[in-house]
Write an enzyme that holds these catalytic residues in place. Structure first.
Site, mmCIF file in Angstrom:
data_model
loop_
_atom_site.group_PDB
_atom_site.id
_atom_site.type_symbol
_atom_site.label_atom_id
_atom_site.label_comp_id
_atom_site.label_asym_id
_atom_site.label_seq_id
_atom_site.Cartn_x
_atom_site.Cartn_y
_atom_site.Cartn_z
ATOM 1 N N HIS A 130 39.679 61.075 124.974
ATOM 2 C CA HIS A 130 40.452 61.109 123.264
ATOM 3 C C HIS A 130 41.621 60.578 122.877
ATOM 4 O O HIS A 130 42.582 61.708 121.612
ATOM 5 C CB HIS A 130 40.543 63.100 123.962
ATOM 6 C CG HIS A 130 39.378 63.777 123.791
ATOM 7 N ND1 HIS A 130 37.934 62.896 123.457
ATOM 8 C CD2 HIS A 130 38.843 64.521 124.842
ATOM 9 C CE1 HIS A 130 37.158 63.968 124.264
ATOM 10 N NE2 HIS A 130 37.290 64.507 124.287
ATOM 11 N N LYS A 289 25.001 73.072 118.234
ATOM 12 C CA LYS A 289 23.812 73.003 117.163
ATOM 13 C C LYS A 289 23.092 71.355 116.737
ATOM 14 O O LYS A 289 22.232 71.238 116.755
ATOM 15 C CB LYS A 289 24.577 73.742 115.508
ATOM 16 C CG LYS A 289 24.423 75.585 116.116
ATOM 17 C CD LYS A 289 24.744 75.386 114.311
ATOM 18 C CE LYS A 289 24.232 76.786 114.263
ATOM 19 N NZ LYS A 289 24.559 77.462 113.189
HETATM 20 P P1 A3P Z 1 28.336 71.825 117.819
HETATM 21 O O1 A3P Z 1 29.245 72.268 118.304
HETATM 22 O O2 A3P Z 1 29.158 71.225 115.812
HETATM 23 O O3 A3P Z 1 27.666 71.620 117.249
HETATM 24 P P2 A3P Z 1 31.904 66.360 121.789
HETATM 25 O O4 A3P Z 1 30.130 65.721 121.945
HETATM 26 O O5 A3P Z 1 32.865 65.311 121.053
HETATM 27 O O6 A3P Z 1 32.233 67.193 122.388
HETATM 28 O O7 A3P Z 1 31.447 66.721 120.426
HETATM 29 C C1 A3P Z 1 30.662 68.002 120.426
HETATM 30 C C2 A3P Z 1 29.508 68.087 119.709
HETATM 31 O O8 A3P Z 1 28.587 66.863 118.857
HETATM 32 C C3 A3P Z 1 28.689 69.610 119.195
HETATM 33 O O9 A3P Z 1 29.026 69.693 117.529
HETATM 34 C C4 A3P Z 1 27.528 69.537 119.832
HETATM 35 O O10 A3P Z 1 26.393 70.003 119.796
HETATM 36 C C5 A3P Z 1 27.296 68.169 118.918
HETATM 37 N N1 A3P Z 1 26.642 67.279 119.822
HETATM 38 C C6 A3P Z 1 25.889 66.729 120.874
HETATM 39 N N2 A3P Z 1 24.697 65.824 121.112
HETATM 40 C C7 A3P Z 1 24.759 65.360 120.068
HETATM 41 C C8 A3P Z 1 24.054 64.485 120.192
HETATM 42 N N3 A3P Z 1 23.140 63.921 120.774
HETATM 43 N N4 A3P Z 1 23.064 64.423 118.468
HETATM 44 C C9 A3P Z 1 24.118 65.113 118.095
HETATM 45 N N5 A3P Z 1 25.059 65.879 117.483
HETATM 46 C C10 A3P Z 1 25.846 65.844 119.576
#
Ligand code: A3P
Length: 322
Positions: A130, A289
């Protein structure tokens, strides 16, 4: 040979006394270090990276601000880079959570794992981080390695970070209300924030070296995954062949890495099991979500406009985003 956490904590303790302190979201405090807000763990991780990480020119870094889509991109990167190694029917992602599919560099050296573990990873090595581009040691950014960074509507990033904080923040610390979190976020005080400086660091670097730094947008990936996944594979130097395209390989990768497919895998559904042990956030917490525009369910119009205006002033003002 191992990382040297003791040396880093000595350096950190020296730094602590000099750095401005802000309120943390999941950690108690954030420290303002070279323009960015980092938790003590992230700062320690950065010092350990500086001391211990030996880049290889073929390395690929997935680097973005928390909650912008790393889980998704981790799965995609791994699937593309290892296309010839694995079958979709027995793919490692079917029983490995994306967060463990390749190392998260920021905390890697704090785990006391042998450095040889990452030195012997098959090439190209994949890492996630990050860290803002400007904080990456020059030894890495000048080594020729590639960076993939994903952007997401900052309003959705805020909402996603807010939910994540509720899971990750220690119950011993006082809760942070959404209003307070919003205020901190808009002042730039969020993990690895300010978000807009994080975004503009990668954006500027991608304009300067498009062959080394690729910017993707979460919303574009949702809207036209086929186009974006092909773009990603080309950038990685592994474009899909006509035969692969005709066989539907691109669509198979997209399906495997989709939100619903990953979320419904047993390994990502269970809160217990070896990949969750001792970790405050569990595999299912990375799948909430997965939608564009969930901010509409949480932010009133004034809040949304306020974030939009900050991003407009900070990014569009510099001609960076539309
Ligand atoms: P939301 O909290 O809006 O649902 P990171 O992976 O960087 O931690 O980000 C997490 C966000 O990406 C979360 O968003 C999560 O639900 C979403 N996410 C995780 N897997 C995903 C996928 N395969 N496709 C789209 N969004 C995804």
């Amino acid at each position: 040979e191992q990382g040297n956490p003791q040396r880093a904590s000595e350096k950190i303790n020296e730094l602590f006394s000099t750095l401005p302190k802000g309120k943390g979201w999941w950690a108690e405090h954030l420290f303002h270090y070279q323009g960015f807000w980092l938790s003590n763990r992230a700062l320690e991780g950065l010092l350990l990276i500086q001391d211990n990480f030996k880049p290889q020119p073929s390395d690929i870094f997935l680097a973005n601000t928390p909650k912008s889509g790393s889980t998704w991109l981790k799965a995609l990167l791994f699937s593309i880079v290892n296309l010839s190694r694995y079958d979709f029917s027995s793919h490692p992602l079917l029983n490995t959570p994306p967060r463990d599919i390749f190392p998260f560099l920021d905390f890697y050296f704090q785990q006391n794992k042998p450095i040889s573990d990452i030195e012997s990873l098959p090439s190209p090595r994949l890492f996630s981080s990050h860290l803002p581009y400007n904080l990456f040691p020059k030894s890495i950014t000048a080594s020729g390695c590639r960076f993939v960074s994903i952007w997401r509507d900052p309003k959705d990033v805020f909402v996603s970070q807010w939910h994540f904080m509720k899971k990750l923040r220690s119950k011993e610390l006082p809760a942070v209300s959404m209003e307070e979190a919003f205020d901190l976020f808009c002042k730039g005080v969020s993990h690895y924030g300010p978000l807009w400086d994080h975004m503009s660091g990668y954006w500027k670097a991608s304009l300067e070296s498009p062959e080394k730094i690729l910017m993707l947008k979460y919303e574009d990936m949702k809207r036209e995954p086929l186009v974006q996944v092909k773009r990603l594979a080309e950038f990685l130097g592994q474009p899909f062949s006509i035969e692969e395209e005709n066989k539907g390989v691109v669509q198979e990768i997209i399906n495997l890495c989709s939100f619903d497919s990953l979320r419904n895998l047993q390994v990502n559904k269970t809160r217990d099991g070896p990949s969750n042990e001792g970790r405050p956030v569990k595999n299912p917490d990375f799948f909430r979500k997965g939608e564009v525009g969930d901010w509409k369910n949480h932010l009133v119009a004034e809040m949304a406009e306020y974030i939009d205006q900050i991003i407009k002033d900070r990014l569009c003002g510099g001609g960076l985003a539309s």
